[in-house]
Design a protein around this motif. Structure first.
Motif, PDB file in Angstrom:
ATOM      1  N   SER A 122       0.837  -1.204   0.000  1.00 42.95           N
ATOM      2  CA  SER A 122       0.000   0.000   0.000  1.00 42.95           C
ATOM      3  C   SER A 122       0.875   1.258   0.000  1.00 42.95           C
ATOM      4  O   SER A 122       0.606   2.214  -0.744  1.00 42.95           O
ATOM      5  CB  SER A 122      -0.913  -0.022   1.221  1.00 42.95           C
ATOM      6  N   GLN A 123       1.908   1.271   0.835  1.00 41.91           N
ATOM      7  CA  GLN A 123       2.823   2.413   0.875  1.00 41.91           C
ATOM      8  C   GLN A 123       3.548   2.583  -0.458  1.00 41.91           C
ATOM      9  O   GLN A 123       3.717   3.715  -0.936  1.00 41.91           O
ATOM     10  CB  GLN A 123       3.837   2.242   2.014  1.00 41.91           C
ATOM     11  N   ALA A 124       3.966   1.486  -1.046  1.00 42.30           N
ATOM     12  CA  ALA A 124       4.647   1.561  -2.340  1.00 42.30           C
ATOM     13  C   ALA A 124       3.704   2.131  -3.399  1.00 42.30           C
ATOM     14  O   ALA A 124       4.113   2.933  -4.254  1.00 42.30           O
ATOM     15  CB  ALA A 124       5.146   0.185  -2.751  1.00 42.30           C
ATOM     16  N   HIS A 125       2.452   1.729  -3.352  1.00 44.25           N
ATOM     17  CA  HIS A 125       1.464   2.239  -4.309  1.00 44.25           C
ATOM     18  C   HIS A 125       1.274   3.746  -4.118  1.00 44.25           C
ATOM     19  O   HIS A 125       1.217   4.504  -5.103  1.00 44.25           O
ATOM     20  CB  HIS A 125       0.147   1.480  -4.123  1.00 44.25           C
ATOM     21  N   ILE A 126       1.175   4.164  -2.870  1.00 41.61           N
ATOM     22  CA  ILE A 126       1.004   5.598  -2.590  1.00 41.61           C
ATOM     23  C   ILE A 126       2.220   6.386  -3.083  1.00 41.61           C
ATOM     24  O   ILE A 126       2.081   7.429  -3.733  1.00 41.61           O
ATOM     25  CB  ILE A 126       0.771   5.829  -1.081  1.00 41.61           C
ATOM     26  N   LEU A 127       3.412   5.877  -2.801  1.00 40.36           N
ATOM     27  CA  LEU A 127       4.628   6.562  -3.251  1.00 40.36           C
ATOM     28  C   LEU A 127       4.704   6.604  -4.772  1.00 40.36           C
ATOM     29  O   LEU A 127       5.133   7.610  -5.358  1.00 40.36           O
ATOM     30  CB  LEU A 127       5.874   5.873  -2.677  1.00 40.36           C
ATOM     31  N   THR A 128       4.296   5.535  -5.425  1.00 40.90           N
ATOM     32  CA  THR A 128       4.290   5.498  -6.884  1.00 40.90           C
ATOM     33  C   THR A 128       3.342   6.549  -7.435  1.00 40.90           C
ATOM     34  O   THR A 128       3.674   7.267  -8.388  1.00 40.90           O
ATOM     35  CB  THR A 128       3.899   4.098  -7.396  1.00 40.90           C
ATOM     36  N   LEU A 129       2.164   6.632  -6.840  1.00 40.76           N
ATOM     37  CA  LEU A 129       1.203   7.640  -7.290  1.00 40.76           C
ATOM     38  C   LEU A 129       1.751   9.054  -7.072  1.00 40.76           C
ATOM     39  O   LEU A 129       1.618   9.929  -7.938  1.00 40.76           O
ATOM     40  CB  LEU A 129      -0.128   7.478  -6.560  1.00 40.76           C
ATOM     41  N   GLN A 130       2.383   9.281  -5.920  1.00 42.12           N
ATOM     42  CA  GLN A 130       2.964  10.599  -5.643  1.00 42.12           C
ATOM     43  C   GLN A 130       4.088  10.912  -6.632  1.00 42.12           C
ATOM     44  O   GLN A 130       4.197  12.044  -7.120  1.00 42.12           O
ATOM     45  CB  GLN A 130       3.496  10.655  -4.214  1.00 42.12           C
ATOM     46  N   ALA A 131       4.893   9.914  -6.934  1.00 45.03           N
ATOM     47  CA  ALA A 131       5.991  10.124  -7.883  1.00 45.03           C
ATOM     48  C   ALA A 131       5.446  10.426  -9.265  1.00 45.03           C
ATOM     49  O   ALA A 131       5.976  11.286  -9.986  1.00 45.03           O
ATOM     50  CB  ALA A 131       6.895   8.892  -7.917  1.00 45.03           C
ATOM     51  N   GLN A 132       4.391   9.731  -9.643  1.00 47.54           N
ATOM     52  CA  GLN A 132       3.795   9.991 -10.951  1.00 47.54           C
ATOM     53  C   GLN A 132       3.232  11.409 -11.014  1.00 47.54           C
ATOM     54  O   GLN A 132       3.367  12.098 -12.027  1.00 47.54           O
ATOM     55  CB  GLN A 132       2.695   8.965 -11.253  1.00 47.54           C
ATOM     56  N   LYS A 133       2.605  11.824  -9.937  1.00 47.07           N
ATOM     57  CA  LYS A 133       2.040  13.182  -9.912  1.00 47.07           C
ATOM     58  C   LYS A 133       3.156  14.223 -10.006  1.00 47.07           C
ATOM     59  O   LYS A 133       3.037  15.203 -10.733  1.00 47.07           O
ATOM     60  CB  LYS A 133       1.224  13.403  -8.645  1.00 47.07           C
ATOM     61  N   SER A 134       4.242  13.997  -9.272  1.00 49.93           N
ATOM     62  CA  SER A 134       5.339  14.972  -9.317  1.00 49.93           C
ATOM     63  C   SER A 134       6.016  14.954 -10.684  1.00 49.93           C
ATOM     64  O   SER A 134       6.426  15.989 -11.191  1.00 49.93           O
ATOM     65  CB  SER A 134       6.343  14.709  -8.194  1.00 49.93           C
ATOM     66  N   ASN A 135       6.137  13.778 -11.285  1.00 48.58           N
ATOM     67  CA  ASN A 135       6.727  13.689 -12.620  1.00 48.58           C
ATOM     68  C   ASN A 135       5.843  14.381 -13.646  1.00 48.58           C
ATOM     69  O   ASN A 135       6.339  15.045 -14.560  1.00 48.58           O
ATOM     70  CB  ASN A 135       6.944  12.233 -13.031  1.00 48.58           C
ATOM     71  N   ASP A 136       4.539  14.217 -13.503  1.00 48.87           N
ATOM     72  CA  ASP A 136       3.621  14.879 -14.434  1.00 48.87           C
ATOM     73  C   ASP A 136       3.761  16.399 -14.313  1.00 48.87           C
ATOM     74  O   ASP A 136       3.784  17.107 -15.303  1.00 48.87           O
ATOM     75  CB  ASP A 136       2.169  14.458 -14.154  1.00 48.87           C
ATOM     76  N   GLY A 137       3.895  16.903 -13.084  1.00 51.43           N
ATOM     77  CA  GLY A 137       4.067  18.347 -12.866  1.00 51.43           C
ATOM     78  C   GLY A 137       5.394  18.820 -13.425  1.00 51.43           C
ATOM     79  O   GLY A 137       5.478  19.897 -14.025  1.00 51.43           O
TER      80      GLY A 137
END
Length: 163
Positions: A122-137
């Motif tokens: 679950s933590q890895a999924h959350i971090l992945t989503l956060q990383a994707q959001k920051s990469n998109d920005g």
């Protein structure tokens, strides 16, 4: 004095009178070496009453345990066997209970590991989503900050070779 009792007995008759099997009677006749008085049709052997008395005496003198003591001994033996069997089964139950306790502890450990893996996933999924959001920005910023593309024709052949 002549024997007035002229009745004759076969092995089968004597076995029935003495309450034993015909095979046992045949073996006893051989061991006592009783001679038949006459031989009938088909080789059937007939014995007189003296032979029957010898057979009866043999079975009377044969050591017989009293009925009550043999029954009680038999009952005691059966009880001992059953108690031994019960003890064996109880030992098996103890072993199986110990094995169950080990398996239960193994299951508990695996459940804990599963919970930890679920949390980590679950933590890895959350971090992945956060990383994707920051990469998109960042990509949007890069697109905004990126200079206009230079056409390939403005560069020379040497530059094209290494880029």
């Amino acid at each position: 004095m002549a024997n007035t009792n002229s009745k004759f007995y076969t092995n089968k008759d004597m076995a029935r009178i003495c309450g034993v099997s015909e095979a046992s009677m045949t073996n006893l006749v051989k061991s006592l070496e009783l001679a038949p008085v006459k031989t009938g049709k088909y080789g059937r052997k007939y014995y007189n009453s003296k032979a029957l008395e010898k057979v009866k005496d043999h079975y009377r003198n044969k050591a017989k345990p009293s009925i009550n003591s043999s029954k009680s001994a038999t009952k005691d033996d059966i009880i001992k066997q059953q108690q031994s069997h019960i003890e064996d089964l109880q030992a098996q139950i103890k072993i199986l209970n110990q094995q169950l306790e080990v398996k239960d502890s193994q299951i508990e450990i695996q459940n804990e590991q599963l919970k930890q893996n679920t949390q980590l996933l679950s933590q890895a999924h959350i971090l992945t989503l956060q990383a994707q959001k920051s990469n998109d920005g960042e990509e949007e910023d890069k697109v905004k900050k990126r200079p206009a593309p230079i056409s390939d024709n403005s560069h020379g052949w040497l530059w094209k070779m290494f880029h």
